[in-house]
Design a protein around this motif. Structure first.
Motif, mmCIF file in Angstrom:
data_model
loop_
_atom_site.group_PDB
_atom_site.id
_atom_site.type_symbol
_atom_site.label_atom_id
_atom_site.label_comp_id
_atom_site.label_asym_id
_atom_site.label_seq_id
_atom_site.Cartn_x
_atom_site.Cartn_y
_atom_site.Cartn_z
ATOM 1 N N ASP A 1 30.860 40.069 55.867
ATOM 2 C CA ASP A 1 30.876 41.477 55.485
ATOM 3 C C ASP A 1 31.122 41.543 53.978
ATOM 4 O O ASP A 1 32.262 41.538 53.511
ATOM 5 N N TYR A 2 30.021 41.603 53.205
ATOM 6 C CA TYR A 2 30.154 41.585 51.755
ATOM 7 C C TYR A 2 30.762 42.883 51.218
ATOM 8 O O TYR A 2 31.431 42.868 50.177
ATOM 9 N N ASP A 3 30.529 44.000 51.900
ATOM 10 C CA ASP A 3 31.167 45.246 51.479
ATOM 11 C C ASP A 3 32.687 45.110 51.547
ATOM 12 O O ASP A 3 33.408 45.571 50.663
ATOM 13 N N GLU A 4 33.158 44.455 52.611
ATOM 14 C CA GLU A 4 34.600 44.249 52.760
ATOM 15 C C GLU A 4 35.133 43.315 51.682
ATOM 16 O O GLU A 4 36.215 43.529 51.127
ATOM 17 N N LEU A 5 34.356 42.258 51.371
ATOM 18 C CA LEU A 5 34.773 41.339 50.311
ATOM 19 C C LEU A 5 34.838 42.049 48.971
ATOM 20 O O LEU A 5 35.752 41.820 48.167
ATOM 21 N N LEU A 6 33.851 42.918 48.713
ATOM 22 C CA LEU A 6 33.848 43.650 47.446
ATOM 23 C C LEU A 6 35.021 44.621 47.391
ATOM 24 O O LEU A 6 35.679 44.760 46.345
ATOM 25 N N ALA A 7 35.283 45.301 48.508
ATOM 26 C CA ALA A 7 36.428 46.222 48.542
ATOM 27 C C ALA A 7 37.730 45.479 48.254
ATOM 28 O O ALA A 7 38.612 45.982 47.541
ATOM 29 N N SER A 8 37.839 44.273 48.794
ATOM 30 C CA SER A 8 39.030 43.459 48.546
ATOM 31 C C SER A 8 39.123 43.053 47.079
ATOM 32 O O SER A 8 40.205 43.101 46.475
ATOM 33 N N ALA A 9 37.972 42.647 46.495
ATOM 34 C CA ALA A 9 37.968 42.250 45.085
ATOM 35 C C ALA A 9 38.309 43.426 44.178
ATOM 36 O O ALA A 9 38.973 43.254 43.146
ATOM 37 N N MET A 10 37.884 44.622 44.558
ATOM 38 C CA MET A 10 38.142 45.806 43.730
ATOM 39 C C MET A 10 39.609 46.219 43.744
ATOM 40 O O MET A 10 40.033 46.995 42.883
ATOM 41 N N LYS A 11 40.394 45.706 44.682
ATOM 42 C CA LYS A 11 41.822 46.018 44.711
ATOM 43 C C LYS A 11 42.532 45.482 43.472
ATOM 44 O O LYS A 11 43.602 45.978 43.096
ATOM 45 N N ALA A 12 41.939 44.449 42.871
ATOM 46 C CA ALA A 12 42.538 43.868 41.667
ATOM 47 C C ALA A 12 42.158 44.638 40.402
ATOM 48 O O ALA A 12 42.669 44.339 39.321
ATOM 49 N N VAL A 13 41.254 45.609 40.532
ATOM 50 C CA VAL A 13 40.808 46.390 39.369
ATOM 51 C C VAL A 13 41.713 47.598 39.197
ATOM 52 O O VAL A 13 41.927 48.383 40.127
ATOM 53 N N ASP A 14 42.252 47.754 38.016
ATOM 54 C CA ASP A 14 43.147 48.875 37.709
ATOM 55 C C ASP A 14 42.306 50.104 37.371
ATOM 56 O O ASP A 14 41.684 50.176 36.312
ATOM 57 N N VAL A 15 42.265 51.054 38.298
ATOM 58 C CA VAL A 15 41.532 52.303 38.078
ATOM 59 C C VAL A 15 42.537 53.368 37.663
ATOM 60 O O VAL A 15 43.385 53.777 38.464
#
Length: 331
Positions: free
Chosen positions: A79-93
C-alpha cells in the motif's frame, strides 16, 4: 452357520456335481482380493496418503486429487499510499499551511498520493499550457512557429508571465486548456477565468497525470513534442532550481515551479512538479501547497514533501534544502 447362498447352491446342484470346485475358486478369489486390498492400504499408508474405501467415496481419484491440492497463497500487496502517509508524518507542516503530494516510480509504474484537495497552480500551469499548444499543433499537422518557440522558452525556463499570457491566448484560454486536459486524462483541473491562468485549479494526482504525458511513453503527445518540453524543463534558470529537484540531490532533474502571494491573505502558494533521478531510478513528483507564511517557508515545505515522496520508492538520506529566492515576485 451355512449361508443362504450356499443353501441355494446345494438345492441347485445334485450330490457329486461341481459346487465344491466353485466354492474353492470363490474362496481363492476372496482371499486374493483381501490380500491385494491389504497391500494397497499398507502402500498408501506408507506413502503418507490416507486410504479411502470406494464404498465411502464414489470417486477415489477425485478425493485423492482434492487431498493433494494446495490452496494458493496470495502475495502481499504494498500500500504505497499508506507508505507515503507514513513518510509525510516526518514533514513539518506549519499551522495554516496545506500540502498535497503525488509520486510515480517510472520503473515499476507504482504510484502514491497524499491529499486530494484542489490548489491554485500558479506557474506550474505553464507546463500544461505548452502541452496543450503542442497537442493543438500536432492536430494541425504543423511545427511551432518561431514566435511560439520563443514564448515557450521564456515561459518555461524563466517563468516569464507575459509569454505565458501570449500562449494562454493562443490555445484558447481555459476552454483550450480544459479540452487538452480531457485528452490527457486529467479529471480535477479547471482553467482559470479570463486571463487568470495562474488561478487554474488542480490536484496533485492530476499533475502526476500531466507529468506522465510529458515523461511517459503512453501519451497524447508525440515523441518529438515530449522531448521538446522535457528539454525546456531541464534548463530552468539557476535561481529557480528548487522544489522537487531537492529529492534528487540537485542532479538528474527536470522541473517547473510556481509561486504566488495571495493579495487577500498575504500567504503564499508554492508548487513544484517534475522528474528526479536517484540512484538510477526515475520518479515523477508533484507537490502543491498553500497558506505558507513566506515564500522561503513554502519552498522548504515543498522540498521536504518531495524528499518524503521519493523515499517511498528510493531509499535515501537526502534532506530538503532551502534555496534563496526573491520573496517579492510571483509566477
Amino acid at each position: 452357520m451355512e449361508s443362504s447362498r450356499a443353501r441355494r447352491g446345494r438345492r441347485a446342484h445334485p450330490a457329486g456335481s461341481r459346487p465344491l470346485l466353485y466354492g474353492a475358486l470363490a474362496t481363492a478369489v476372496v482371499l486374493g482380493a483381501t490380500a491385494m486390498g491389504t497391500a494397497y492400504v499398507k502402500a498408501r499408508a506408507h506413502s503418507g496418503v490416507r486410504a479411502v474405501s470406494s464404498a465411502a467415496s464414489p470417486s477415489a481419484s477425485a478425493t485423492e486429487s482434492e487431498e493433494a491440492s494446495v490452496e494458493p497463497v496470495a502475495r502481499p500487496t504494498t500500500d504505497y499510499d499508506e507508505l507515503l502517509a507514513s513518510a509525510m508524518k516526518a514533514v513539518d507542516v506549519p499551522d495554516g499551511a496545506e500540502v498535497s503530494v503525488a509520486v510515480l516510480d517510472l520503473e515499476s509504474g507504482a504510484s502514491a498520493t497524499h491529499g486530494d484537495g484542489a490548489f491554485d497552480t500558479a506557474s506550474i500551469v505553464k507546463v500544461d499550457i505548452l502541452a496543450a499548444l503542442l497537442l493543438q499543433a500536432q492536430d494541425e499537422g504543423r511545427q511551432l512557429t518561431a514566435a511560439e518557440e520563443a514564448y515557450a522558452t521564456a515561459m518555461i525556463e524563466h517563468s516569464d508571465n507575459a509569454s505565458a499570457s501570449r500562449l494562454w491566448s493562443a490555445i484558447g484560454e481555459a476552454e483550450g486548456l480544459d479540452a487538452a486536459n480531457e485528452r490527457f486524462g486529467l479529471t480535477g483541473t479547471e482553467g482559470g477565468d479570463g486571463m487568470l491562468w495562474g488561478l487554474t485549479q488542480t490536484t496533485a494526482a492530476d499533475q502526476l497525470r500531466l507529468l506522465r504525458q510529458v515523461f511517459g511513453e503512453d501519451s497524447e503527445l508525440t515523441g518529438a513534442s515530449r522531448t521538446y518540453l522535457r528539454g525546456l524543463m531541464e534548463r530552468i534558470a539557476v535561481d529557480q532550481r528548487w522544489g522537487v529537484s531537492a529529492a534528487g540531490g540537485g542532479s538528474g532533474w527536470a522541473l517547473k515551479n510556481g509561486w504566488l502571494p495571495r493579495t487577500a491573505t498575504g500567504l503564499w502558494d508554492i508548487n513544484s512538479v517534475g522528474r528526479v533521478t536517484v540512484d538510477g531510478r526515475a520518479c515523477l513528483v508533484a507537490v502543491l501547497s498553500d497558506g505558507n507564511a513566506t515564500q522561503a517557508k513554502g519552498i522548504s515545505l515543498v522540498e521536504a514533501a518531495a524528499v518524503a515522496a521519493v523515499s517511498v520508492f528510493v531509499g535515501q538520506d537526502a534532506s530538503a534544502s532551502e534555496a534563496p529566492v526573491s520573496a517579492t515576485a510571483s509566477s
